[in-house]
Design an enzyme around this catalytic site. Sequence first.
Site, PDB file in Angstrom:
ATOM      1  N   CYS A 116       0.687  -1.307   0.143  1.00  0.00           N
ATOM      2  CA  CYS A 116       0.012   0.176  -0.189  1.00  0.00           C
ATOM      3  C   CYS A 116       0.860   1.310   0.040  1.00  0.00           C
ATOM      4  CB  CYS A 116      -1.051  -0.030   1.176  1.00  0.00           C
ATOM      5  SG  CYS A 116      -1.974  -1.389   1.404  1.00  0.00           S
ATOM      6  N   HIS A 256      -4.056   6.794   2.860  1.00  0.00           N
ATOM      7  CA  HIS A 256      -4.330   5.448   1.982  1.00  0.00           C
ATOM      8  C   HIS A 256      -5.655   5.031   2.367  1.00  0.00           C
ATOM      9  CE1 HIS A 256      -3.991   1.237   0.942  1.00  0.00           C
ATOM     10  NE2 HIS A 256      -4.089   0.836   1.934  1.00  0.00           N
ATOM     11  N   ASN A 286     -10.257  -1.120  -0.670  1.00  0.00           N
ATOM     12  CA  ASN A 286      -8.689  -0.959  -0.593  1.00  0.00           C
ATOM     13  C   ASN A 286      -7.945  -1.639  -1.915  1.00  0.00           C
ATOM     14  OD1 ASN A 286      -5.981  -0.877  -0.153  1.00  0.00           O
ATOM     15  ND2 ASN A 286      -6.219  -2.074   1.736  1.00  0.00           N
TER      16      ASN A 286
HETATM   17  O1  UT7 Z   1      -4.036  -1.736   3.441  1.00  0.00           O
HETATM   18  C1  UT7 Z   1      -3.019  -2.780   3.859  1.00  0.00           C
HETATM   19  C2  UT7 Z   1      -2.936  -2.598   5.327  1.00  0.00           C
HETATM   20  N1  UT7 Z   1      -4.412  -3.307   5.879  1.00  0.00           N
HETATM   21  C3  UT7 Z   1      -5.277  -2.679   6.737  1.00  0.00           C
HETATM   22  O2  UT7 Z   1      -4.993  -1.351   7.029  1.00  0.00           O
HETATM   23  C4  UT7 Z   1      -6.191  -3.216   7.420  1.00  0.00           C
HETATM   24  C5  UT7 Z   1      -6.228  -3.116   8.866  1.00  0.00           C
HETATM   25  N2  UT7 Z   1      -7.507  -3.887   9.553  1.00  0.00           N
HETATM   26  C6  UT7 Z   1      -8.839  -3.619   9.227  1.00  0.00           C
HETATM   27  O3  UT7 Z   1      -9.149  -2.825   8.627  1.00  0.00           O
HETATM   28  C7  UT7 Z   1      -9.593  -4.407  10.238  1.00  0.00           C
HETATM   29  O4  UT7 Z   1      -9.153  -5.043  11.288  1.00  0.00           O
HETATM   30  C8  UT7 Z   1     -10.722  -5.388   9.310  1.00  0.00           C
HETATM   31  C9  UT7 Z   1     -11.627  -4.687   8.684  1.00  0.00           C
HETATM   32  C10 UT7 Z   1      -9.992  -6.355   8.658  1.00  0.00           C
HETATM   33  C11 UT7 Z   1     -11.342  -6.070  10.542  1.00  0.00           C
HETATM   34  O5  UT7 Z   1     -12.315  -5.323  11.411  1.00  0.00           O
HETATM   35  P1  UT7 Z   1     -12.190  -5.556  12.883  1.00  0.00           P
HETATM   36  O6  UT7 Z   1     -12.793  -4.714  13.642  1.00  0.00           O
HETATM   37  O7  UT7 Z   1     -10.659  -5.554  13.208  1.00  0.00           O
HETATM   38  O8  UT7 Z   1     -12.669  -7.084  13.337  1.00  0.00           O
HETATM   39  P2  UT7 Z   1     -12.222  -8.047  13.890  1.00  0.00           P
HETATM   40  O9  UT7 Z   1     -11.111  -8.741  13.079  1.00  0.00           O
HETATM   41  O10 UT7 Z   1     -11.712  -7.790  15.404  1.00  0.00           O
HETATM   42  O11 UT7 Z   1     -13.357  -9.051  14.070  1.00  0.00           O
HETATM   43  C12 UT7 Z   1     -14.573  -8.850  14.861  1.00  0.00           C
HETATM   44  C13 UT7 Z   1     -15.708  -9.905  14.866  1.00  0.00           C
HETATM   45  C14 UT7 Z   1     -15.030 -11.331  14.673  1.00  0.00           C
HETATM   46  O12 UT7 Z   1     -16.025 -11.840  15.189  1.00  0.00           O
HETATM   47  P3  UT7 Z   1     -16.057 -12.367  16.850  1.00  0.00           P
HETATM   48  O13 UT7 Z   1     -14.636 -13.197  17.057  1.00  0.00           O
HETATM   49  O14 UT7 Z   1     -16.057 -10.974  17.818  1.00  0.00           O
HETATM   50  O15 UT7 Z   1     -17.090 -13.342  17.227  1.00  0.00           O
HETATM   51  C15 UT7 Z   1     -14.839 -11.602  13.328  1.00  0.00           C
HETATM   52  O16 UT7 Z   1     -14.923 -12.924  13.230  1.00  0.00           O
HETATM   53  O17 UT7 Z   1     -16.071  -9.581  13.395  1.00  0.00           O
HETATM   54  C16 UT7 Z   1     -16.316 -10.915  12.768  1.00  0.00           C
HETATM   55  N3  UT7 Z   1     -16.012 -10.742  11.146  1.00  0.00           N
HETATM   56  C17 UT7 Z   1     -17.063 -10.320  10.322  1.00  0.00           C
HETATM   57  N4  UT7 Z   1     -18.304 -10.416  10.774  1.00  0.00           N
HETATM   58  C18 UT7 Z   1     -18.946  -9.968   9.484  1.00  0.00           C
HETATM   59  C19 UT7 Z   1     -14.870 -10.807  10.446  1.00  0.00           C
HETATM   60  N5  UT7 Z   1     -14.999 -10.286   9.186  1.00  0.00           N
HETATM   61  C20 UT7 Z   1     -16.168 -10.135   8.965  1.00  0.00           C
HETATM   62  C21 UT7 Z   1     -17.349  -9.957   8.114  1.00  0.00           C
HETATM   63  N6  UT7 Z   1     -18.542  -9.875   8.408  1.00  0.00           N
HETATM   64  N7  UT7 Z   1     -16.975  -9.560   6.674  1.00  0.00           N
END
Ligand code: UT7
Length: 329
Positions: A116, A256, A286
């Site tokens: 990125c 970004h 992204n």
């Molecule tokens: O560009 C390169 C660099 N990349 C980035 O900057 C990305 C950085 N990270 C992010 O943008 C976020 O961490 C994500 C969008 C990838 C994930 O969001 P989050 O708020 O960090 O969610 P999480 O991984 O903590 O997951 C929270 C919950 C989990 O369920 P439990 O364990 O709380 O029951 C996940 O399983 O949300 C669940 N989850 C989803 N639910 C519905 C994860 N993905 C999804 C989904 N739909 N697509």
Amino acid sequence: MSRNLVKISGVNSYVPKGILTNHDLEKMVDTNDEWIVSRTGIKQRHILKEEGKATSDMATEAVKGLLTKTNTSPDEIDLVICATITPDMKFPDTANTLCDKVGINNAFGFDINAACSGFLYALTTGAKFVESGSHKKVIVVGIDMMSSIIDYTDRTTCIIFGDGGGAVLLEANDEPYGILDSYFKGDGSGRKHLHLKAGGSAMPTSEQTVKDNLHYVYQEGKHVFKRAVSGMVDTIKVVLERNNLSNDDIDWLVPHQANMRIINSVAGMLDFPEEKVIINIQNYGNTTAGTLPLCLADFEHQFKKGDKILLTAFGGGFTWGTTLLTWAY
Ligand code: UT7
């Protein structure tokens, strides 16, 4: 102060026609529009679906449009740098492939792989060639076909990424507008949190790597999120401080586009008012190296000559950094 700066003299973007909405994704994985919008800000992404088309084909469209917009002949271009982590092939580079497709015959080209942050690294590299006087017109592309390395059964990554990007033309400038400063950082130990496991020399492609789904993006989202916020904030602070600027002096912050919450955190920690922060993540998701040129192209009509712009990025590597420039037209 008179310093010969390298200016961006034009920008153009390209995204493929195919659109993948959150509602489409609801039918593919266990997710929903409300979760995706509230956690990422993304509503849709563009996906390159045409059989046989690749990153260089999107780059070709972006560059052809750039040459037309800037009234530049392909023969005038001396160098093309393409930032991408989704090259057409492992080798040769996509920059030379796109030169061939556009008809740029007097240039050399190479790719930059910095995920990125790739566009910012390439922009600064290209500017150095112009600054040195060795090259007059340089095209810098930031573009990715993320759909080629995404597992559409993995809801934690498939909702985030999209295809597309853009290109800028760099030239010397007699006026004091152009690229002023860049501050970049890297941390290779971050590779364990964001990478693509197989297909490289560390784990060559085999029947087993394909069976094990190892040819797709692996990301530990929460860890990357935290590092992205601190990395962008820290490098913005350094660039502001060493140029004796405060956020009041900046007209536009171009971050970004990885996650709306990351963008809001960065802007909030630095007290940047909403109206100065460029956001288009809702339309594209992204696009990795593509997000920053897509932002420049979408908001070009709002930029005024002399506007001070901060571009900032964080990505796989880890790679990150910030560039300060003044808009030149
Ligand atoms: O560009 C390169 C660099 N990349 C980035 O900057 C990305 C950085 N990270 C992010 O943008 C976020 O961490 C994500 C969008 C990838 C994930 O969001 P989050 O708020 O960090 O969610 P999480 O991984 O903590 O997951 C929270 C919950 C989990 O369920 P439990 O364990 O709380 O029951 C996940 O399983 O949300 C669940 N989850 C989803 N639910 C519905 C994860 N993905 C999804 C989904 N739909 N697509």
